[in-house]
Design a protein around this motif. Structure first.
Motif, PDB file in Angstrom:
ATOM      1  N   VAL A  43       6.588  11.316   3.281  1.00 41.25           N
ATOM      2  CA  VAL A  43       6.066  10.088   2.689  1.00 41.25           C
ATOM      3  C   VAL A  43       5.179  10.502   1.526  1.00 41.25           C
ATOM      4  N   LEU A  44       5.613  10.201   0.312  1.00 42.36           N
ATOM      5  CA  LEU A  44       4.831  10.507  -0.882  1.00 42.36           C
ATOM      6  C   LEU A  44       3.940   9.318  -1.197  1.00 42.36           C
ATOM      7  N   VAL A  45       2.657   9.580  -1.337  1.00 43.92           N
ATOM      8  CA  VAL A  45       1.683   8.528  -1.623  1.00 43.92           C
ATOM      9  C   VAL A  45       1.052   8.825  -2.977  1.00 43.92           C
ATOM     10  N   GLY A  46       1.209   7.913  -3.925  1.00 44.33           N
ATOM     11  CA  GLY A  46       0.657   8.113  -5.254  1.00 44.33           C
ATOM     12  C   GLY A  46      -0.371   7.055  -5.584  1.00 44.33           C
ATOM     13  N   HIS A  47      -1.560   7.503  -5.996  1.00 42.66           N
ATOM     14  CA  HIS A  47      -2.617   6.570  -6.387  1.00 42.66           C
ATOM     15  C   HIS A  47      -2.695   6.486  -7.908  1.00 42.66           C
ATOM     16  N   SER A  48      -2.641   5.275  -8.439  1.00 43.11           N
ATOM     17  CA  SER A  48      -2.875   5.012  -9.860  1.00 43.11           C
ATOM     18  C   SER A  48      -1.914   5.817 -10.744  1.00 43.11           C
ATOM     19  N   TYR A  49      -2.433   6.679 -11.625  1.00 42.53           N
ATOM     20  CA  TYR A  49      -1.586   7.519 -12.492  1.00 42.53           C
ATOM     21  C   TYR A  49      -0.521   8.256 -11.693  1.00 42.53           C
ATOM     22  N   ALA A  50      -0.846   8.687 -10.475  1.00 36.92           N
ATOM     23  CA  ALA A  50       0.091   9.497  -9.689  1.00 36.92           C
ATOM     24  C   ALA A  50       1.319   8.722  -9.241  1.00 36.92           C
ATOM     25  N   GLY A  51       1.339   7.411  -9.439  1.00 37.67           N
ATOM     26  CA  GLY A  51       2.581   6.695  -9.191  1.00 37.67           C
ATOM     27  C   GLY A  51       3.714   7.257 -10.038  1.00 37.67           C
ATOM     28  N   LEU A  52       3.405   7.605 -11.289  1.00 36.96           N
ATOM     29  CA  LEU A  52       4.395   8.215 -12.170  1.00 36.96           C
ATOM     30  C   LEU A  52       4.795   9.601 -11.670  1.00 36.96           C
ATOM     31  N   VAL A  53       3.816  10.332 -11.145  1.00 37.08           N
ATOM     32  CA  VAL A  53       4.071  11.694 -10.658  1.00 37.08           C
ATOM     33  C   VAL A  53       4.994  11.667  -9.441  1.00 37.08           C
ATOM     34  N   VAL A  54       4.664  10.828  -8.454  1.00 33.78           N
ATOM     35  CA  VAL A  54       5.457  10.846  -7.217  1.00 33.78           C
ATOM     36  C   VAL A  54       6.858  10.283  -7.442  1.00 33.78           C
ATOM     37  N   ARG A  55       6.994   9.301  -8.312  1.00 38.08           N
ATOM     38  CA  ARG A  55       8.331   8.741  -8.537  1.00 38.08           C
ATOM     39  C   ARG A  55       9.239   9.736  -9.256  1.00 38.08           C
ATOM     40  N   MET A  87       2.929   3.379  -3.105  1.00 39.06           N
ATOM     41  CA  MET A  87       2.246   3.281  -4.395  1.00 39.06           C
ATOM     42  C   MET A  87       0.927   2.541  -4.190  1.00 39.06           C
ATOM     43  N   VAL A  88      -0.179   3.247  -4.326  1.00 35.07           N
ATOM     44  CA  VAL A  88      -1.499   2.656  -4.098  1.00 35.07           C
ATOM     45  C   VAL A  88      -2.104   2.292  -5.449  1.00 35.07           C
ATOM     46  N   ASP A  89      -2.103   0.991  -5.780  1.00 39.61           N
ATOM     47  CA  ASP A  89      -2.578   0.531  -7.089  1.00 39.61           C
ATOM     48  C   ASP A  89      -2.036   1.457  -8.183  1.00 39.61           C
ATOM     49  N   HIS A 111     -10.401   3.877   6.227  1.00 43.20           N
ATOM     50  CA  HIS A 111      -9.800   3.460   7.497  1.00 43.20           C
ATOM     51  C   HIS A 111      -8.719   2.404   7.271  1.00 43.20           C
ATOM     52  N   ALA A 112      -9.013   1.426   6.433  1.00 46.88           N
ATOM     53  CA  ALA A 112      -8.037   0.370   6.163  1.00 46.88           C
ATOM     54  C   ALA A 112      -6.804   0.933   5.464  1.00 46.88           C
ATOM     55  N   LEU A 113      -6.999   1.845   4.534  1.00 50.36           N
ATOM     56  CA  LEU A 113      -5.859   2.449   3.852  1.00 50.36           C
ATOM     57  C   LEU A 113      -5.031   3.293   4.810  1.00 50.36           C
ATOM     58  N   ALA A 114      -5.698   4.071   5.659  1.00 51.52           N
ATOM     59  CA  ALA A 114      -4.967   4.882   6.637  1.00 51.52           C
ATOM     60  C   ALA A 114      -4.145   3.998   7.574  1.00 51.52           C
ATOM     61  N   ASP A 115      -4.701   2.868   7.977  1.00 53.04           N
ATOM     62  CA  ASP A 115      -3.960   1.955   8.856  1.00 53.04           C
ATOM     63  C   ASP A 115      -2.662   1.490   8.194  1.00 53.04           C
ATOM     64  N   ILE A 116      -2.711   1.216   6.892  1.00 53.49           N
ATOM     65  CA  ILE A 116      -1.494   0.792   6.182  1.00 53.49           C
ATOM     66  C   ILE A 116      -0.503   1.938   6.100  1.00 53.49           C
ATOM     67  N   LEU A 117      -0.989   3.132   5.773  1.00 56.84           N
ATOM     68  CA  LEU A 117      -0.082   4.281   5.676  1.00 56.84           C
ATOM     69  C   LEU A 117       0.577   4.582   7.022  1.00 56.84           C
ATOM     70  N   LEU A 118      -0.126   4.355   8.096  1.00 62.80           N
ATOM     71  CA  LEU A 118       0.414   4.655   9.426  1.00 62.80           C
ATOM     72  C   LEU A 118       1.522   3.684   9.835  1.00 62.80           C
ATOM     73  N   ARG A 119       1.640   2.553   9.166  1.00 63.01           N
ATOM     74  CA  ARG A 119       2.719   1.625   9.485  1.00 63.01           C
ATOM     75  C   ARG A 119       4.089   2.247   9.243  1.00 63.01           C
ATOM     76  N   ASP A 120       4.135   3.196   8.319  1.00 62.89           N
ATOM     77  CA  ASP A 120       5.429   3.805   7.947  1.00 62.89           C
ATOM     78  C   ASP A 120       5.622   5.185   8.580  1.00 62.89           C
ATOM     79  N   ALA A 121       4.782   5.515   9.559  1.00 61.23           N
ATOM     80  CA  ALA A 121       4.883   6.829  10.206  1.00 61.23           C
ATOM     81  C   ALA A 121       5.844   6.792  11.367  1.00 61.23           C
ATOM     82  N   ARG A 122       6.454   7.947  11.618  1.00 61.72           N
ATOM     83  CA  ARG A 122       7.216   8.117  12.845  1.00 61.72           C
ATOM     84  C   ARG A 122       6.244   8.445  13.969  1.00 61.72           C
ATOM     85  N   PRO A 123       6.569   8.142  15.215  1.00 57.93           N
ATOM     86  CA  PRO A 123       5.652   8.454  16.316  1.00 57.93           C
ATOM     87  C   PRO A 123       5.259   9.911  16.330  1.00 57.93           C
ATOM     88  N   ALA A 124       3.967  10.186  16.565  1.00 62.79           N
ATOM     89  CA  ALA A 124       3.463  11.565  16.575  1.00 62.79           C
ATOM     90  C   ALA A 124       3.954  12.289  17.832  1.00 62.79           C
TER      91      ALA A 124
END
Length: 230
Positions: free
Chosen positions: A72-84, A99-101, A217-230
């Motif tokens: 799961v690639l997570v890109g913040h701001s400018y890094a949206g261009l990097v990860v895509r 894509m985080v903002d 914490h709120a951001l981690a909760d959103i990212l965890l929605r797309d995780a496979r079970p640990a």
């Protein structure tokens, strides 16, 4: 278990993900938060020649040498261009993009092509010797005094070329599932419009642009929605 790669935006470094990364690790996942060339603890490598392609190669190197797959690639701001762009070049290693903002361009577009006029004017006026100095923490929504001090002590100048070099895409990235997290949906930057234009599922987290600092914490909760079970 999911492998997350958290990629920071302009002026930041991998350090900005510290609290969010720790929360994902505690949930049982593998987390990488690389610092892009010329920034953070790699600021000694800064130079006018560093561009978007340099940072894409940074990320591709991490995927290759750590042998990361189903990432799961997570890109913040400018890094949206990097990860895509990195995902477009190695789509077989990427399961999802978040894509985080974040900025997202079509093939041949640079960040400065996507940015509103006032931001382009600020870049032009602020650039000195090919580097853009960081703006105050309040411009990314960080206002709590302790967080302001922590953030501003670590921000470093951004190579101007990273904003002017166009992204190169074949179209392979469009087949990868993507979620947009909108942290400043009513702000002056077009993150919500870019998400809608690309047809991505969007999740609102209206806490300010630097969500990993303000609301880990709120951001981690959103990212965890797309995780496979640990």
């Amino acid at each position: 278990m999911t492998a997350y790669v958290l990629v920071h935006g302009a002026w930041h470094g991998g350090w900005c993900w510290r609290r969010t990364a720790n929360l994902l690790r505690r949930a049982g996942h593998e987390v990488y938060a690389p610092t892009l060339t010329g920034l953070g603890e790699r600021a000694h490598l800064v130079g006018q020649e560093i561009g978007l392609r340099t940072h894409v190669d940074d990320l591709l190197g991490l995927l290759r040498y750590e042998d990361l797959r189903d990432v799961v690639l997570v890109g913040h701001s400018y890094a949206g261009l990097v990860v895509r762009e990195a995902a477009d070049r190695m789509p077989e290693r990427v399961s999802r993009i978040t894509m985080v903002d974040a900025w997202a361009g079509r093939d041949g577009q640079a960040l400065e092509d996507l940015a509103p006029r006032f931001f382009r004017a600020w870049i032009e006026g602020a650039t000195v010797d090919g580097l853009i100095p960081p703006a105050p923490a309040g411009t990314v929504g960080v206002t709590e005094p302790e967080q302001v001090a922590w953030l501003e002590a670590r921000l470093t100048p951004q190579p101007r070329r990273t904003f002017s070099e166009p992204t190169r895409l074949t179209g392979a990235v469009e087949d990868i599932a993507c979620r947009a997290v909108l942290c400043s949906p009513d702000g002056p930057m077009p993150f919500a419009d870019l998400a809608a234009r690309n047809g991505w599922e969007s999740t609102a987290l209206p806490v300010g642009h630097d969500a990993m600092v303000i609301a880990p914490h709120a951001l981690a909760d959103i990212l965890l929605r797309d995780a496979r079970p640990a």
